[in-house]
Design a protein around this motif. Structure first.
Motif, PDB file in Angstrom:
ATOM      1  N   SER A 135       0.940  -1.241  -0.025  1.00  0.00           N
ATOM      2  CA  SER A 135      -0.130   0.025  -0.031  1.00  0.00           C
ATOM      3  C   SER A 135       0.802   1.229   0.234  1.00  0.00           C
ATOM      4  N   MET A 136       2.244   1.143   0.229  1.00  0.00           N
ATOM      5  CA  MET A 136       2.927   2.465   0.237  1.00  0.00           C
ATOM      6  C   MET A 136       3.312   2.874  -1.270  1.00  0.00           C
ATOM      7  N   TRP A 137       3.080   1.882  -2.149  1.00  0.00           N
ATOM      8  CA  TRP A 137       3.256   2.009  -3.584  1.00  0.00           C
ATOM      9  C   TRP A 137       2.261   1.769  -4.255  1.00  0.00           C
ATOM     10  N   ILE A 138       1.117   1.087  -4.316  1.00  0.00           N
ATOM     11  CA  ILE A 138       0.165   0.592  -5.096  1.00  0.00           C
ATOM     12  C   ILE A 138      -0.986   1.333  -4.302  1.00  0.00           C
ATOM     13  N   SER A 139      -2.183   1.317  -5.124  1.00  0.00           N
ATOM     14  CA  SER A 139      -3.436   1.855  -4.201  1.00  0.00           C
ATOM     15  C   SER A 139      -3.953   0.922  -3.243  1.00  0.00           C
ATOM     16  N   ASN A 140      -4.381   1.435  -2.310  1.00  0.00           N
ATOM     17  CA  ASN A 140      -5.043   0.618  -1.154  1.00  0.00           C
ATOM     18  C   ASN A 140      -5.998  -0.415  -1.717  1.00  0.00           C
ATOM     19  N   THR A 141      -6.877   0.165  -2.669  1.00  0.00           N
ATOM     20  CA  THR A 141      -7.906  -0.653  -3.241  1.00  0.00           C
ATOM     21  C   THR A 141      -7.562  -1.741  -3.935  1.00  0.00           C
ATOM     22  N   ALA A 142      -6.488  -1.640  -4.696  1.00  0.00           N
ATOM     23  CA  ALA A 142      -5.886  -2.702  -5.515  1.00  0.00           C
ATOM     24  C   ALA A 142      -5.106  -3.774  -4.594  1.00  0.00           C
ATOM     25  N   THR A 143      -4.363  -3.329  -3.586  1.00  0.00           N
ATOM     26  CA  THR A 143      -3.637  -4.095  -2.770  1.00  0.00           C
ATOM     27  C   THR A 143      -4.815  -5.174  -1.931  1.00  0.00           C
ATOM     28  N   THR A 144      -5.684  -4.433  -1.497  1.00  0.00           N
ATOM     29  CA  THR A 144      -6.972  -5.270  -0.793  1.00  0.00           C
ATOM     30  C   THR A 144      -7.491  -6.240  -1.627  1.00  0.00           C
TER      31      THR A 144
ATOM     32  N   ARG B 179     -11.479 -15.612   9.457  1.00  0.00           N
ATOM     33  CA  ARG B 179     -11.542 -15.126   8.293  1.00  0.00           C
ATOM     34  C   ARG B 179     -11.808 -13.646   8.414  1.00  0.00           C
ATOM     35  N   ASP B 180     -12.925 -13.038   9.202  1.00  0.00           N
ATOM     36  CA  ASP B 180     -13.170 -11.716   9.454  1.00  0.00           C
ATOM     37  C   ASP B 180     -12.161 -11.208  10.137  1.00  0.00           C
ATOM     38  N   SER B 181     -11.314 -11.589  11.006  1.00  0.00           N
ATOM     39  CA  SER B 181     -10.270 -10.939  11.571  1.00  0.00           C
ATOM     40  C   SER B 181      -9.203 -10.716  10.688  1.00  0.00           C
ATOM     41  N   LEU B 182      -8.825 -11.658   9.717  1.00  0.00           N
ATOM     42  CA  LEU B 182      -7.700 -11.480   8.841  1.00  0.00           C
ATOM     43  C   LEU B 182      -7.997 -10.387   7.816  1.00  0.00           C
ATOM     44  N   LEU B 183      -9.423 -10.475   7.383  1.00  0.00           N
ATOM     45  CA  LEU B 183      -9.875  -9.460   6.414  1.00  0.00           C
ATOM     46  C   LEU B 183      -9.779  -8.056   6.893  1.00  0.00           C
ATOM     47  N   LEU B 184     -10.208  -8.024   8.390  1.00  0.00           N
ATOM     48  CA  LEU B 184     -10.061  -6.280   9.011  1.00  0.00           C
ATOM     49  C   LEU B 184      -8.529  -6.176   9.074  1.00  0.00           C
ATOM     50  N   SER B 185      -7.541  -7.070   9.352  1.00  0.00           N
ATOM     51  CA  SER B 185      -6.227  -6.700   9.509  1.00  0.00           C
ATOM     52  C   SER B 185      -5.781  -6.197   8.129  1.00  0.00           C
ATOM     53  N   ILE B 186      -6.276  -6.726   7.185  1.00  0.00           N
ATOM     54  CA  ILE B 186      -5.826  -6.252   5.855  1.00  0.00           C
ATOM     55  C   ILE B 186      -6.471  -4.837   5.352  1.00  0.00           C
ATOM     56  N   ALA B 187      -7.600  -4.292   5.800  1.00  0.00           N
ATOM     57  CA  ALA B 187      -8.218  -3.035   5.463  1.00  0.00           C
ATOM     58  C   ALA B 187      -7.547  -2.342   6.314  1.00  0.00           C
ATOM     59  N   TYR B 188      -7.115  -2.624   7.736  1.00  0.00           N
ATOM     60  CA  TYR B 188      -6.540  -1.623   8.518  1.00  0.00           C
ATOM     61  C   TYR B 188      -5.005  -1.309   7.958  1.00  0.00           C
ATOM     62  N   ALA B 189      -4.340  -2.457   7.514  1.00  0.00           N
ATOM     63  CA  ALA B 189      -2.954  -2.239   7.207  1.00  0.00           C
ATOM     64  C   ALA B 189      -2.816  -1.522   5.782  1.00  0.00           C
ATOM     65  N   ALA B 190      -3.780  -1.732   5.068  1.00  0.00           N
ATOM     66  CA  ALA B 190      -4.155  -0.801   3.965  1.00  0.00           C
ATOM     67  C   ALA B 190      -4.160   0.632   4.228  1.00  0.00           C
ATOM     68  N   ASN B 191      -4.975   1.083   5.159  1.00  0.00           N
ATOM     69  CA  ASN B 191      -5.346   2.177   5.425  1.00  0.00           C
ATOM     70  C   ASN B 191      -4.105   3.073   5.895  1.00  0.00           C
ATOM     71  N   CYS B 192      -3.106   2.314   6.922  1.00  0.00           N
ATOM     72  CA  CYS B 192      -1.924   2.633   7.660  1.00  0.00           C
ATOM     73  C   CYS B 192      -0.812   2.657   6.692  1.00  0.00           C
ATOM     74  N   GLY B 193      -0.728   1.800   5.801  1.00  0.00           N
ATOM     75  CA  GLY B 193       0.430   1.675   4.786  1.00  0.00           C
ATOM     76  C   GLY B 193       0.326   2.719   3.832  1.00  0.00           C
ATOM     77  N   GLY B 194      -0.876   3.333   3.502  1.00  0.00           N
ATOM     78  CA  GLY B 194      -0.893   4.453   2.669  1.00  0.00           C
ATOM     79  C   GLY B 194      -0.310   5.693   3.138  1.00  0.00           C
TER      80      GLY B 194
END
Length: 590
Positions: free
Chosen positions: A139-148, A224-239
């Motif tokens: 997410s630092m380099w690619i859009s958060n949407t594409a990464t997620t 699964r829900d916890s892993l999906l949430l972790s991806i969303a939060y990491a994408a927001n922070c990584g951006g």
């Protein structure tokens, strides 16, 4: 009942066009009662703000509103309104987006993701950390949407293997038909023994198997829900880690260059040095927080599940085959442009641009576009006898680059330019000076949390476009370094962690999960507060040391000094000017 349904249908069809027409008409009293440049500029800004909030038309179309409105209201010429849409900051973003598309096109991002998962580990805790670390980096380099969107199928592939392994539970039975299974629940893990001599052993096995499967399903749903949430939060922070990581960062960079052209403190290197620690700490807190929140039912590691997860990741990685010339070339060009960005003007040493002709005129858009040209020249296969397509073709780039985001960036620069030329910024500055009784730290806290809360219902780029020009004026009004207020607000715009509508990353994981809105809100509220606290702490410590935030810089004061009429009431000045012109016309005719 049918009457109610018909009204709902009519409302669903017509609410957007009606609202789109109602908003500008409802705001008309602003320019009818107060006919001056400031009110006309404020009229357009509010018009855009309501469109950004309710989205009666697409955001990218709203971003084009200044091209029509500002010239018609006499605030800018058409050329002045169109020029900011192709500023160098936007061209830099075009270059970074093109590189990101090339990375996706050759599947390099998937290879990186799977390799990181194999390195970090595949136990339940480490699996989440692996997903979050990978998502953060990409997410630092690619859009958060594409990464997620790329990470969600990988989560499904891993959990499918884990669930298959769980279903292989062997029920041991002997002559006395003694069977045991382990049933996991939200609160505890307990062993259930069946010792019934007179029952059919097959019936006992079926009953225990059904109980085991229902427990496993409950576990894997939560995991699964916890892993999906972790991806969303990491994408927001990584951006937030790089200046190209998300839209608000680029809005901030562009506004600094527009409003404070003499400032040279904000570069790719300085942003990375400041925000990468913030990003890492926030992702780590989200990892710990999600573990605590889902600890009772998800994070129970054992050798079988860990081996199953590793096999799933390894299988996906092996399907990619060995690294290709295409992937290696794109990775080399990507590293090259990051290297050129970082060393263009790193502040602590002379950058490479200082040794070039017109070195001070070179900005980050030049290396970005220069390297992107190579993507369309270098062939994807090293063959001298056969035709090979380039690393990236224009059709793919045209389809995958989010052109609407570029319009949103441009609209922010046009609004800032119009506010300056209409002297709306001067009026805002005088009004905001009444906040002098508050300390800068308190103002910073209020603005950061305000941006972070509002970004849950307004897109982060729209939020940055609306707030940052006002925040810059507030900084000048209270005589604090503009970065002290603008940086935390910019980062706060990316901390959308509560609602699915907060940003596309949240929407993707919410749609792919079995969560309800409240399930996302419970951990999101706490983690949002923690992330905002981290940002506020870092701006007071690392930010002060890196950007010299304890002083009010000369380059920020020049916007006031350059205009000797700042302290004059512009409405009175307009009336005086009109009277003077009338008098001169009368004298000439007489």
């Amino acid at each position: 009942m049918s009457y109610i349904k018909s009204w709902k249908t009519i409302f669903g069809i017509w609410w957007k066009p009606v609202l789109a027409l109602l908003i500008p008409f409802a705001l008309l009293p602003l320019i009818i009662l107060y006919d001056c440049k400031e009110s006309r500029c404020g009229y357009v800004v509010l018009w855009m703000a309501f469109y950004f909030m309710f989205e009666p038309i697409p955001l990218a179309v709203t971003a084009l509103l200044p091209v029509a409105a500002f010239p018609m209201l006499g605030l800018l010429t058409t050329t002045e309104a169109c020029t900011p849409y192709m500023k160098d900051t936007i061209m830099m973003y075009v270059g970074s987006l093109t590189l990101a598309v090339a990375v996706e096109h050759c599947n390099l991002h998937k290879r990186i993701a799977l390799k990181v998962l194999l390195i970090i580990g595949t136990g339940a805790r480490w699996l989440m950390l692996g997903f979050m670390t990978t998502t953060m980096f990409l997410s630092m380099w690619i859009s958060n949407t594409a990464t997620t969107a790329m990470m969600v199928p990988i989560v499904d592939a891993v959990l499918d293997e884990l669930e298959k392994e769980e279903k292989k539970t062997t029920l041991k039975s002997d002559g006395s038909a003694i069977s045991m299974v382990t049933i996991r629940s939200n609160t505890s893990s307990q062993s259930v023994w069946s010792t019934e001599m007179n029952k059919n052993p097959f019936q006992i096995s079926v009953q225990l198997s059904n109980a085991s499967n229902s427990g496993a399903k409950k576990d894997y749903r939560h995991l699964r829900d916890s892993l999906l949430l972790s991806i969303a939060y990491a994408a927001n922070c990584g951006g937030t880690g790089t200046v190209i990581g998300s839209g608000p960062n680029l809005v901030f960079k562009g506004l600094v260059e527009e409003l404070y052209p003499d400032s040279n403190e904000l570069t790719f290197a300085s942003w990375l040095i400041y925000n990468s620690p913030v990003m890492v700490i926030c992702v780590f807190l989200c990892w710990i927080g999600l573990q605590l929140f889902y600890q009772p039912c998800c994070f129970k590691d054992d050798a079988k599940t860990e081996a199953a997860a590793r096999n799933a990741v390894l299988k996906s990685y092996q399907e990619l085959g060995s690294i290709t010339f295409h992937e290696a070339s794109v990775a080399t060009l990507f590293l090259l442009v990051v290297f050129l960005w970082f060393l263009r003007d790193p502040q602590f040493i002379d950058g490479w641009s200082t040794y070039m002709l017109n070195g001070r005129g070179i900005r980050d858009a030049t290396p970005a576009i220069g390297v992107c040209l190579l993507l369309f020249i270098i062939p994807s296969k090293p063959s001298l006898t056969e035709y090979s397509p380039p690393l990236l073709n224009w059709r793919t780039a045209q389809r995958k680059i989010p052109w609407g985001v570029l319009l949103l960036l441009g609209s922010g620069f046009v609004v800032a330019d119009a506010a300056k030329k209409s002297h709306l910024s001067v009026w805002l500055s005088s009004q905001l000076s009444y906040l002098n009784f508050l300390s800068p730290a308190v103002i910073c806290i209020i603005l950061t949390f305000m941006a972070s809360i509002l970004t849950e219902v307004i897109s982060n780029m729209s939020m940055a476009t609306i707030m940052l020009p006002v925040v810059s004026e507030m900084a000048e009004a209270v005589k604090v370094h503009p970065f002290f207020l603008m940086l935390p607000v910019t980062i706060g715009c990316s901390f959308a962690m509560i609602l699915p509508v907060g940003n596309p990353s949240n929407a993707i994981v919410f749609d792919a999960s079995t969560m309800k809105t409240f399930d996302m809100m419970k951990p999101g509220v706490i983690l949002k507060i923690l992330c905002c606290i981290v940002e506020l702490f870092m701006i007071q410590t690392l930010g002060v040391a890196l950007f010299n935030l304890q002083t009010f810089p000369d380059w920020a004061n020049k916007s006031l000094v350059a205009d000797p009429l700042t302290s004059i009431n512009w409405t009175v000045l307009a009336n005086v000017s009109s009277i003077a012109n009338t008098t001169m016309t009368t004298l000439q005719n007489g």
